[in-house]
Scaffold this motif. Sequence first.
Motif, mmCIF file in Angstrom:
data_model
loop_
_atom_site.group_PDB
_atom_site.id
_atom_site.type_symbol
_atom_site.label_atom_id
_atom_site.label_comp_id
_atom_site.label_asym_id
_atom_site.label_seq_id
_atom_site.Cartn_x
_atom_site.Cartn_y
_atom_site.Cartn_z
ATOM 1 N N THR A 129 39.566 1.730 -8.390
ATOM 2 C CA THR A 129 39.944 2.935 -9.206
ATOM 3 C C THR A 129 38.893 4.086 -9.230
ATOM 4 N N PHE A 130 37.593 3.630 -9.321
ATOM 5 C CA PHE A 130 36.535 4.366 -9.412
ATOM 6 C C PHE A 130 36.480 5.050 -8.101
ATOM 7 N N LEU A 131 36.607 4.605 -6.821
ATOM 8 C CA LEU A 131 36.807 5.163 -5.587
ATOM 9 C C LEU A 131 37.875 5.953 -5.425
ATOM 10 N N VAL A 132 39.016 5.635 -5.898
ATOM 11 C CA VAL A 132 40.206 6.559 -5.905
ATOM 12 C C VAL A 132 40.011 7.818 -6.780
ATOM 13 N N VAL A 133 39.448 7.598 -7.873
ATOM 14 C CA VAL A 133 39.250 8.934 -8.676
ATOM 15 C C VAL A 133 37.986 9.770 -8.225
ATOM 16 N N LEU A 134 37.333 9.094 -7.421
ATOM 17 C CA LEU A 134 36.182 9.809 -6.830
ATOM 18 C C LEU A 134 36.787 10.419 -5.820
ATOM 19 N N PHE A 135 37.709 9.916 -4.752
ATOM 20 C CA PHE A 135 38.097 10.716 -3.889
ATOM 21 C C PHE A 135 39.318 11.813 -4.262
ATOM 22 N N LEU A 136 39.870 11.565 -5.359
ATOM 23 C CA LEU A 136 40.739 12.594 -5.730
ATOM 24 C C LEU A 136 40.077 13.714 -6.383
ATOM 25 N N LEU A 137 38.845 13.280 -6.866
ATOM 26 C CA LEU A 137 38.019 14.475 -7.519
ATOM 27 C C LEU A 137 37.350 15.337 -6.369
ATOM 28 N N SER A 138 36.802 14.585 -5.368
ATOM 29 C CA SER A 138 36.195 15.355 -4.279
ATOM 30 C C SER A 138 37.231 16.292 -3.549
ATOM 31 N N LYS A 139 38.255 15.654 -3.392
ATOM 32 C CA LYS A 139 39.506 16.221 -2.608
ATOM 33 C C LYS A 139 39.939 17.606 -3.412
ATOM 34 N N PHE A 140 40.395 17.439 -4.560
ATOM 35 C CA PHE A 140 40.886 18.430 -5.410
ATOM 36 C C PHE A 140 40.010 19.216 -6.624
ATOM 37 N N ALA A 141 39.217 18.475 -7.058
ATOM 38 C CA ALA A 141 38.255 19.145 -8.099
ATOM 39 C C ALA A 141 36.913 19.443 -7.784
ATOM 40 N N TRP A 142 36.413 19.000 -6.956
ATOM 41 C CA TRP A 142 34.982 19.136 -6.699
ATOM 42 C C TRP A 142 34.819 20.497 -6.196
ATOM 43 N N LYS A 143 35.647 21.026 -5.163
ATOM 44 C CA LYS A 143 35.522 22.266 -4.637
ATOM 45 C C LYS A 143 35.652 23.532 -5.434
ATOM 46 N N PRO A 144 36.841 23.460 -6.507
ATOM 47 C CA PRO A 144 36.838 24.362 -7.527
ATOM 48 C C PRO A 144 35.764 24.364 -8.543
ATOM 49 N N ILE A 145 35.189 23.013 -8.926
ATOM 50 C CA ILE A 145 34.208 23.195 -9.864
ATOM 51 C C ILE A 145 33.101 23.549 -9.246
ATOM 52 N N MET A 146 32.573 23.451 -7.878
ATOM 53 C CA MET A 146 31.476 24.160 -7.216
ATOM 54 C C MET A 146 31.576 25.271 -7.181
ATOM 55 N N LYS A 147 32.874 25.970 -6.800
ATOM 56 C CA LYS A 147 33.076 27.253 -6.771
ATOM 57 C C LYS A 147 32.711 28.081 -7.901
ATOM 58 N N ALA A 148 33.327 27.424 -9.053
ATOM 59 C CA ALA A 148 33.191 27.901 -10.367
ATOM 60 C C ALA A 148 31.680 28.007 -10.860
ATOM 61 N N LEU A 149 30.904 26.970 -10.284
ATOM 62 C CA LEU A 149 29.616 26.878 -10.793
ATOM 63 C C LEU A 149 28.790 27.889 -9.827
ATOM 64 N N ARG A 150 29.156 28.037 -8.524
ATOM 65 C CA ARG A 150 28.433 29.286 -7.947
ATOM 66 C C ARG A 150 28.726 30.574 -8.291
ATOM 67 N N GLU A 151 30.058 30.866 -8.754
ATOM 68 C CA GLU A 151 30.342 32.006 -9.267
ATOM 69 C C GLU A 151 29.618 32.308 -10.399
ATOM 70 N N ARG A 152 29.446 31.355 -11.441
ATOM 71 C CA ARG A 152 28.740 31.404 -12.713
ATOM 72 C C ARG A 152 27.246 31.716 -12.238
ATOM 73 N N GLU A 153 26.689 30.954 -11.430
ATOM 74 C CA GLU A 153 25.315 31.335 -10.865
ATOM 75 C C GLU A 153 25.221 32.605 -10.255
ATOM 76 N N ASP A 154 26.042 33.073 -9.734
ATOM 77 C CA ASP A 154 25.933 34.578 -9.069
ATOM 78 C C ASP A 154 26.195 35.449 -9.985
#
Length: 164
Positions: A17-42
Amino acid sequence: MQLVTPGIGLLFWQTITFLVVLFLLSKFAWKPIMKALREREDNIDAALTMAEKAKLEMQALKADNERLLTEARAERDRILKDATDAATTLVEGARTKANEEGQRMIEQARVSIQNEKKAALTEVKNLAATLSIDIAEKLLRRELQDEQAQRALVQSYLQDTHLS
């Protein structure tokens, strides 16, 4: 004791379950979160840069204000000095003019007094001459009432006058 020790099946399914959630988060949520963090940092970097620029502009404006204030004070001092000099010059000019006018009036008074004195002396002389003539006329009339005295006087005048 079974509550404290986990079973192998539970560990397996939790890992899956952890690996599936980790895969789903990295596939769908990780990029938008990182993008939002980069935008906030900028955005934070841009805000810091703008704050630094604003700080520099405020320092420049403060320096300009100090320079303008110094220039205004110098101009005020110059204007006050010019006004004081002009007032002093005006007062001195008025004092000089008043002194000259006073001297002129004194001189006019002296001339007027001299003229009046001369006129009075002339009048006194004329009056004295008139009185002298009147007195002489009266004396001559009294002394020349007789004919003999008149002839003697005429003879005396003729002898004093030399005919050439």
